[in-house]
Design a protein around this motif. Structure first.
Motif, short mmCIF file in Angstrom:
data_model
loop_
_atom_site.label_atom_id
_atom_site.label_comp_id
_atom_site.label_asym_id
_atom_site.label_seq_id
_atom_site.Cartn_x
_atom_site.Cartn_y
_atom_site.Cartn_z
N ALA A 106 22.02 67.79 33.30
CA ALA A 106 20.70 68.03 32.71
C ALA A 106 20.70 67.78 31.21
O ALA A 106 19.75 67.22 30.65
CB ALA A 106 20.25 69.47 33.01
N VAL A 107 21.77 68.19 30.54
CA VAL A 107 21.85 68.01 29.08
C VAL A 107 22.07 66.55 28.73
O VAL A 107 21.50 66.04 27.75
CB VAL A 107 22.97 68.89 28.50
N THR A 115 11.55 69.92 27.10
CA THR A 115 12.93 70.14 26.65
C THR A 115 13.62 68.84 26.30
O THR A 115 14.85 68.77 26.29
CB THR A 115 13.73 70.87 27.74
N GLU A 116 12.84 67.79 25.99
CA GLU A 116 13.45 66.51 25.68
C GLU A 116 14.35 66.59 24.46
O GLU A 116 15.34 65.85 24.35
CB GLU A 116 12.37 65.45 25.45
N HIS A 117 14.03 67.51 23.52
CA HIS A 117 14.83 67.62 22.31
C HIS A 117 16.21 68.21 22.59
O HIS A 117 17.10 68.15 21.72
CB HIS A 117 14.10 68.49 21.29
N LEU A 118 16.42 68.77 23.78
CA LEU A 118 17.70 69.36 24.13
C LEU A 118 18.59 68.41 24.92
O LEU A 118 19.75 68.74 25.19
CB LEU A 118 17.49 70.65 24.96
N ASN A 172 22.30 81.07 25.07
CA ASN A 172 22.37 79.90 24.20
C ASN A 172 21.09 79.08 24.35
O ASN A 172 20.98 78.23 25.24
CB ASN A 172 23.60 79.06 24.57
N TYR A 173 20.13 79.33 23.47
CA TYR A 173 18.84 78.64 23.54
C TYR A 173 18.92 77.22 22.97
O TYR A 173 18.17 76.34 23.39
CB TYR A 173 17.78 79.44 22.77
N SER A 174 19.79 77.00 22.01
CA SER A 174 19.81 75.70 21.33
C SER A 174 20.33 74.58 22.22
O SER A 174 20.01 73.42 22.00
CB SER A 174 20.68 75.80 20.07
N VAL A 175 21.12 74.91 23.24
CA VAL A 175 21.68 73.89 24.12
C VAL A 175 21.11 73.98 25.53
O VAL A 175 20.72 72.97 26.13
CB VAL A 175 23.22 73.99 24.17
N PHE A 176 21.01 75.20 26.06
CA PHE A 176 20.63 75.38 27.46
C PHE A 176 19.23 75.94 27.65
O PHE A 176 18.81 76.21 28.77
CB PHE A 176 21.65 76.29 28.15
N PHE A 179 16.73 81.47 29.21
CA PHE A 179 16.32 81.89 30.55
C PHE A 179 15.50 80.83 31.27
O PHE A 179 15.59 80.69 32.49
CB PHE A 179 15.51 83.19 30.46
N GLN A 180 14.70 80.07 30.55
CA GLN A 180 13.86 79.06 31.18
C GLN A 180 14.66 77.87 31.69
O GLN A 180 14.23 77.20 32.64
CB GLN A 180 12.79 78.58 30.19
N GLY A 181 15.78 77.59 31.09
CA GLY A 181 16.61 76.48 31.55
C GLY A 181 16.00 75.13 31.24
O GLY A 181 15.08 74.98 30.42
N LEU A 182 16.50 74.11 31.89
CA LEU A 182 16.04 72.73 31.73
C LEU A 182 15.29 72.32 32.99
O LEU A 182 15.81 72.47 34.10
CB LEU A 182 17.23 71.80 31.48
N ARG A 183 14.10 71.77 32.81
CA ARG A 183 13.20 71.54 33.95
C ARG A 183 12.86 70.07 34.14
O ARG A 183 13.17 69.24 33.29
CB ARG A 183 11.92 72.37 33.78
#
Length: 360
Positions: A106-107, A115-118, A172-176, A179-183
């Motif tokens: 996902a990353v 979450t494209e910026h992640l 870790n909000y800056s990478v992952f 709680f919302q995660g990557l969608r």
């Protein structure tokens, strides 16, 4: 060396002749690895034929929600079945390894949902291969930390690793993204096929499950797998014969991590997202439940247990409140463990033996 029959079926019976010396290939070991397909009975062809035809008679909901999900979870549980049934090592970190693969993919790949910026936006194939490499290396590290212990201590170490990874992705909000995660992470269209659609995705998961199943069947009949079963039965004897017990166990973790990683990427594609809830303690236990339900001594048991688990998860709301789903799973799990420690396949074997004994 312990002479009890290994769960590899007929392949386990050649362990005595195959495991003689780590520096020689005995005829029994060579035959076992070259003729691994002899362990595939006609019933395997019947099951495969049924699996190929099912999506054409089932609704898209059952094809995607039940059958495809069962294959994905079964593939992850297969990694635990391989470790526990053939290596004697019970790990609670297999869903964590699947989560590592899912988060890595996902990353590295391109996702949407704000979450494209992640994400790094790599091509899907490069992201997938890198994610599997990261998962395999992490599985090797988990194995290196775990194999020096046995029993409850191995379970506690792998559980601690799983919990640590859960809080890592949660906080870790800056990478992952917390709680919302990557969608909105879906399988890419390849060869003009939308793999997210129920029918293509089912056959994608079926193909991966088939490869994973055949890989395990081959490995457990190869010299490495036979040596691993010998280590499971009597590690001191195998060490005295010159086998590196730690290296074999770590290698087993590595292979199991690769299988779990493939299942983890499929699980992300199935859900369309990856979040801390996907790698929480509940899912760590669920994979163990699935493996035990089907039977830890049989690779196909992982998929059977996953099918039962998904059916209960999907339709339990028609019988009992959704909040009490775990009560249903716990009851079924307790009943099967009490009446058959070898899971559902053990019950089937007992039933067949009883029917044969009643024949004139």
């Amino acid at each position: 060396m312990n002479t009890r029959t290994s769960p590899a079926g007929q392949g386990g019976r050649v362990a005595q002749s195959a495991v003689l010396s780590p520096n020689q290939n005995t005829p029994g070991a060579v035959d076992a690895s070259e003729r691994w397909w002899h362990a595939l009975a006609p019933r395997h062809g019947i099951v495969l034929a049924i699996a190929m035809l099912l999506p054409f008679v089932l609704t898209p909901f059952l094809t995607f929600q039940v059958m495809a999900q069962s294959l994905v979870l079964g593939l992850i549980a297969l990694s635990l079945t391989f470790l526990g049934g053939y290596g004697g090592m019970v790990s609670l970190a297999q869903m964590t390894l699947a989560g590592v693969a899912g988060y890595a993919y996902a990353v590295l790949s391109l996702s949407n949902g704000g979450t494209e910026h992640l994400t790094l936006g790599w091509p899907w194939w490069l992201a997938m291969l890198t994610a599997l490499l990261i998962t395999t290396l992490f599985a090797t590290l988990v194995g290196w930390l775990s194999v020096r212990t046995e029993g409850i201590y191995t379970i506690m170490i792998t559980l601690a690793i799983g919990v640590a990874f859960y809080y890592l992705v949660l906080q870790n909000y800056s990478v992952f993204n917390g709680f919302q995660g990557l969608r909105e992470i879906y399988p890419p269209p390849v060869f003009g096929i939308e793999w997210r659609d129920p029918l293509p995705f089912y056959f994608l998961t079926l193909g991966c499950a088939l490869v994973g199943y055949c890989l395990v069947k081959w490995v457990v009949r190869a010299p490495f797998g036979i040596a691993l079963q010998g280590i499971r039965d009597n590690p001191r004897r195998m060490a005295a014969l010159g086998f590196d017990v730690v290296a074999h166990r770590v290698a087993a973790y590595t292979l199991a991590g690769l299988i779990a990683g493939v299942g983890g990427i499929l699980f992300v594609w199935y859900n369309g997202l990856i979040s801390p809830g996907s790698v929480g303690t509940g899912w760590l236990i669920n994979i163990l439940v699935i493996a035990v339900l089907g039977g830890m001594k049989h690779p196909i048991g992982a998929f059977l247990g996953a099918l039962v688990f998904v059916l209960l998860q999907t339709f339990a709301i028609d019988i009992i409140d959704r909040e009490r789903f775990n009560l249903v799973i716990g009851g079924v799990f307790l009943a099967i463990v009490l009446f058959s420690p070898d899971g559902l396949l053990g019950l089937w074997a007992k039933l067949r033996a009883r029917l044969r004994s009643k024949r004139p």
